[in-house]
Design a protein around this motif. Structure first.
Motif, PDB file in Angstrom:
ATOM      1  N   THR A 162      -0.988 -13.824  -1.228  1.00 19.19           N
ATOM      2  CA  THR A 162      -1.660 -12.537  -1.380  1.00 19.19           C
ATOM      3  C   THR A 162      -1.562 -11.780  -0.071  1.00 19.19           C
ATOM      4  OG1 THR A 162      -3.226 -13.564  -2.913  1.00 19.19           O
ATOM      5  CG2 THR A 162      -3.839 -11.419  -1.995  1.00 19.19           C
ATOM      6  N   LEU A 163      -1.141 -10.528  -0.153  1.00 13.95           N
ATOM      7  CA  LEU A 163      -1.068  -9.651   1.009  1.00 13.95           C
ATOM      8  C   LEU A 163      -1.940  -8.438   0.766  1.00 13.95           C
ATOM      9  CD1 LEU A 163       1.764 -11.155   1.378  1.00 13.95           C
ATOM     10  CD2 LEU A 163       2.440  -9.079   2.525  1.00 13.95           C
ATOM     11  N   TYR A 164      -2.848  -8.189   1.701  1.00 15.04           N
ATOM     12  CA  TYR A 164      -3.587  -6.931   1.716  1.00 15.04           C
ATOM     13  C   TYR A 164      -2.786  -5.983   2.591  1.00 15.04           C
ATOM     14  CZ  TYR A 164      -7.585  -9.346  -0.313  1.00 15.04           C
ATOM     15  OH  TYR A 164      -8.406 -10.046  -1.151  1.00 15.04           O
ATOM     16  N   THR A 165      -2.435  -4.814   2.060  1.00 16.17           N
ATOM     17  CA  THR A 165      -1.525  -3.899   2.732  1.00 16.17           C
ATOM     18  C   THR A 165      -2.019  -2.458   2.664  1.00 16.17           C
ATOM     19  OG1 THR A 165      -0.232  -3.424   0.741  1.00 16.17           O
ATOM     20  CG2 THR A 165       0.443  -5.348   2.040  1.00 16.17           C
ATOM     21  N   GLU A 210       0.420  -8.224  -4.075  1.00 22.22           N
ATOM     22  CA  GLU A 210       0.098  -7.208  -3.076  1.00 22.22           C
ATOM     23  C   GLU A 210      -1.134  -6.439  -3.509  1.00 22.22           C
ATOM     24  OE1 GLU A 210       2.081  -3.416  -0.723  1.00 22.22           O
ATOM     25  OE2 GLU A 210       3.258  -4.488  -2.218  1.00 22.22           O
ATOM     26  N   ILE A 211      -2.074  -6.323  -2.590  1.00 24.15           N
ATOM     27  CA  ILE A 211      -3.285  -5.548  -2.832  1.00 24.15           C
ATOM     28  C   ILE A 211      -3.307  -4.425  -1.803  1.00 24.15           C
ATOM     29  CG2 ILE A 211      -5.800  -5.574  -2.879  1.00 24.15           C
ATOM     30  CD1 ILE A 211      -5.575  -8.608  -3.560  1.00 24.15           C
ATOM     31  N   ASN A 212      -3.103  -3.207  -2.274  1.00 23.79           N
ATOM     32  CA  ASN A 212      -3.053  -2.047  -1.394  1.00 23.79           C
ATOM     33  C   ASN A 212      -4.470  -1.519  -1.228  1.00 23.79           C
ATOM     34  OD1 ASN A 212      -2.844   0.748  -0.496  1.00 23.79           O
ATOM     35  ND2 ASN A 212      -0.643   0.487  -0.791  1.00 23.79           N
ATOM     36  N   ILE A 213      -5.003  -1.650  -0.008  1.00 24.06           N
ATOM     37  CA  ILE A 213      -6.397  -1.270   0.220  1.00 24.06           C
ATOM     38  C   ILE A 213      -6.599   0.247   0.253  1.00 24.06           C
ATOM     39  CG2 ILE A 213      -6.930  -3.447   1.363  1.00 24.06           C
ATOM     40  CD1 ILE A 213      -6.911  -1.866   4.044  1.00 24.06           C
ATOM     41  N   GLN A 214      -5.520   1.014   0.343  1.00 25.16           N
ATOM     42  CA  GLN A 214      -5.633   2.479   0.277  1.00 25.16           C
ATOM     43  C   GLN A 214      -5.737   2.960  -1.157  1.00 25.16           C
ATOM     44  OE1 GLN A 214      -2.021   3.448   2.426  1.00 25.16           O
ATOM     45  NE2 GLN A 214      -3.229   4.431   4.033  1.00 25.16           N
ATOM     46  N   ARG A 215      -5.099   2.265  -2.053  1.00 27.77           N
ATOM     47  CA  ARG A 215      -5.011   2.723  -3.442  1.00 27.77           C
ATOM     48  C   ARG A 215      -6.060   2.111  -4.361  1.00 27.77           C
ATOM     49  NH1 ARG A 215       1.349   1.857  -4.554  1.00 27.77           N
ATOM     50  NH2 ARG A 215       2.115   2.845  -2.671  1.00 27.77           N
ATOM     51  N   GLU A 216      -6.605   0.963  -3.971  1.00 24.51           N
ATOM     52  CA  GLU A 216      -7.507   0.235  -4.870  1.00 24.51           C
ATOM     53  C   GLU A 216      -8.921   0.217  -4.301  1.00 24.51           C
ATOM     54  OE1 GLU A 216      -5.847  -3.475  -6.465  1.00 24.51           O
ATOM     55  OE2 GLU A 216      -3.942  -2.897  -5.550  1.00 24.51           O
ATOM     56  N   SER A 274     -14.284  -9.173   3.729  1.00 25.95           N
ATOM     57  CA  SER A 274     -15.108 -10.330   3.389  1.00 25.95           C
ATOM     58  C   SER A 274     -14.312 -11.634   3.461  1.00 25.95           C
ATOM     59  CB  SER A 274     -15.694 -10.151   1.982  1.00 25.95           C
ATOM     60  OG  SER A 274     -16.372 -11.302   1.575  1.00 25.95           O
ATOM     61  N   ARG A 275     -13.082 -11.603   2.962  1.00 25.90           N
ATOM     62  CA  ARG A 275     -12.254 -12.822   2.944  1.00 25.90           C
ATOM     63  C   ARG A 275     -11.706 -13.188   4.318  1.00 25.90           C
ATOM     64  NH1 ARG A 275      -7.684 -13.114  -1.459  1.00 25.90           N
ATOM     65  NH2 ARG A 275      -7.736 -15.297  -0.819  1.00 25.90           N
ATOM     66  N   SER A 276     -11.320 -12.188   5.108  1.00 23.17           N
ATOM     67  CA  SER A 276     -10.600 -12.475   6.349  1.00 23.17           C
ATOM     68  C   SER A 276     -11.423 -12.255   7.621  1.00 23.17           C
ATOM     69  CB  SER A 276      -9.348 -11.596   6.432  1.00 23.17           C
ATOM     70  OG  SER A 276      -9.706 -10.229   6.606  1.00 23.17           O
ATOM     71  N   GLN A 277     -12.504 -11.496   7.514  1.00 24.80           N
ATOM     72  CA  GLN A 277     -13.292 -11.078   8.674  1.00 24.80           C
ATOM     73  C   GLN A 277     -12.476 -10.198   9.626  1.00 24.80           C
ATOM     74  OE1 GLN A 277     -16.610 -11.990   8.442  1.00 24.80           O
ATOM     75  NE2 GLN A 277     -15.816 -12.806   6.529  1.00 24.80           N
ATOM     76  N   ARG A 278     -11.424  -9.582   9.120  1.00 23.53           N
ATOM     77  CA  ARG A 278     -10.563  -8.705   9.925  1.00 23.53           C
ATOM     78  C   ARG A 278     -10.384  -7.370   9.216  1.00 23.53           C
ATOM     79  NH1 ARG A 278      -5.656 -12.596  12.010  1.00 23.53           N
ATOM     80  NH2 ARG A 278      -6.964 -14.236  12.891  1.00 23.53           N
ATOM     81  N   ARG A 279     -10.171  -6.319  10.033  1.00 23.83           N
ATOM     82  CA  ARG A 279     -10.057  -4.958   9.515  1.00 23.83           C
ATOM     83  C   ARG A 279      -8.620  -4.457   9.472  1.00 23.83           C
ATOM     84  NH1 ARG A 279     -15.064  -2.995   9.418  1.00 23.83           N
ATOM     85  NH2 ARG A 279     -14.605  -0.793   9.517  1.00 23.83           N
ATOM     86  N   SER A 280      -7.686  -5.176  10.086  1.00 24.84           N
ATOM     87  CA  SER A 280      -6.300  -4.723  10.175  1.00 24.84           C
ATOM     88  C   SER A 280      -5.467  -5.286   9.033  1.00 24.84           C
ATOM     89  CB  SER A 280      -5.693  -5.151  11.510  1.00 24.84           C
ATOM     90  OG  SER A 280      -5.703  -6.563  11.616  1.00 24.84           O
ATOM     91  N   VAL A 281      -4.338  -4.632   8.778  1.00 23.93           N
ATOM     92  CA  VAL A 281      -3.403  -5.106   7.760  1.00 23.93           C
ATOM     93  C   VAL A 281      -2.076  -5.425   8.422  1.00 23.93           C
ATOM     94  CG1 VAL A 281      -4.451  -3.937   5.797  1.00 23.93           C
ATOM     95  CG2 VAL A 281      -2.770  -2.710   7.167  1.00 23.93           C
ATOM     96  N   PRO A 282      -1.290  -6.290   7.844  1.00 16.78           N
ATOM     97  CA  PRO A 282      -1.596  -7.034   6.633  1.00 16.78           C
ATOM     98  C   PRO A 282      -2.547  -8.188   6.926  1.00 16.78           C
ATOM     99  CG  PRO A 282       0.491  -7.798   7.497  1.00 16.78           C
ATOM    100  CD  PRO A 282       0.029  -6.659   8.384  1.00 16.78           C
ATOM    101  N   GLN A 283      -3.252  -8.609   5.915  1.00 18.90           N
ATOM    102  CA  GLN A 283      -3.976  -9.883   5.932  1.00 18.90           C
ATOM    103  C   GLN A 283      -3.322 -10.717   4.849  1.00 18.90           C
ATOM    104  OE1 GLN A 283      -6.088 -10.973   8.245  1.00 18.90           O
ATOM    105  NE2 GLN A 283      -5.703  -9.000   9.223  1.00 18.90           N
TER     106      GLN A 283
END
Length: 83
Positions: A5-8, A31-37, A46-55
């Motif tokens: 899984t990639l958050y992008t 792929e989970i696009n955090i801008q579109r979803e 919540s899952r990564s404790q990080r704000r940057s992409v990709p996770q």
């Protein structure tokens, strides 16, 4: 093979690099696009404790970002994690 899984985002060059590296290994990604979803940024945080992409997650294991993924590949550990 474990689910990857990639958050992008749309504009992230590291996201593109991560997708290209995984594609070169024959890996299909979720792929989970955090801008579109809606709500996906909060899920990623919540899952990564990080704000940057990709996770990047392999199964339930948080890998980190592209640099972490590339390091795993250089060390020869990536393919065993994917199996």
């Amino acid at each position: 093979m474990n689910t990857v899984t990639l958050y992008t985002t749309d504009t992230c060059p590291y996201c593109r690099n991560a997708k290209a590296l995984l594609a070169s290994k024959g890996v299909t990604i979720e792929e989970i696009n955090i801008q579109r979803e809606a709500g996906k940024f909060e899920e990623m945080l919540s899952r990564s404790q990080r704000r940057s992409v990709p996770q990047i997650f392999i199964g339930d294991t948080h890998i980190g970002g592209f640099d972490d993924l590339a390091k795993l590949d250089r060390q020869g550990a990536l393919m065993s994690m994917l199996a």
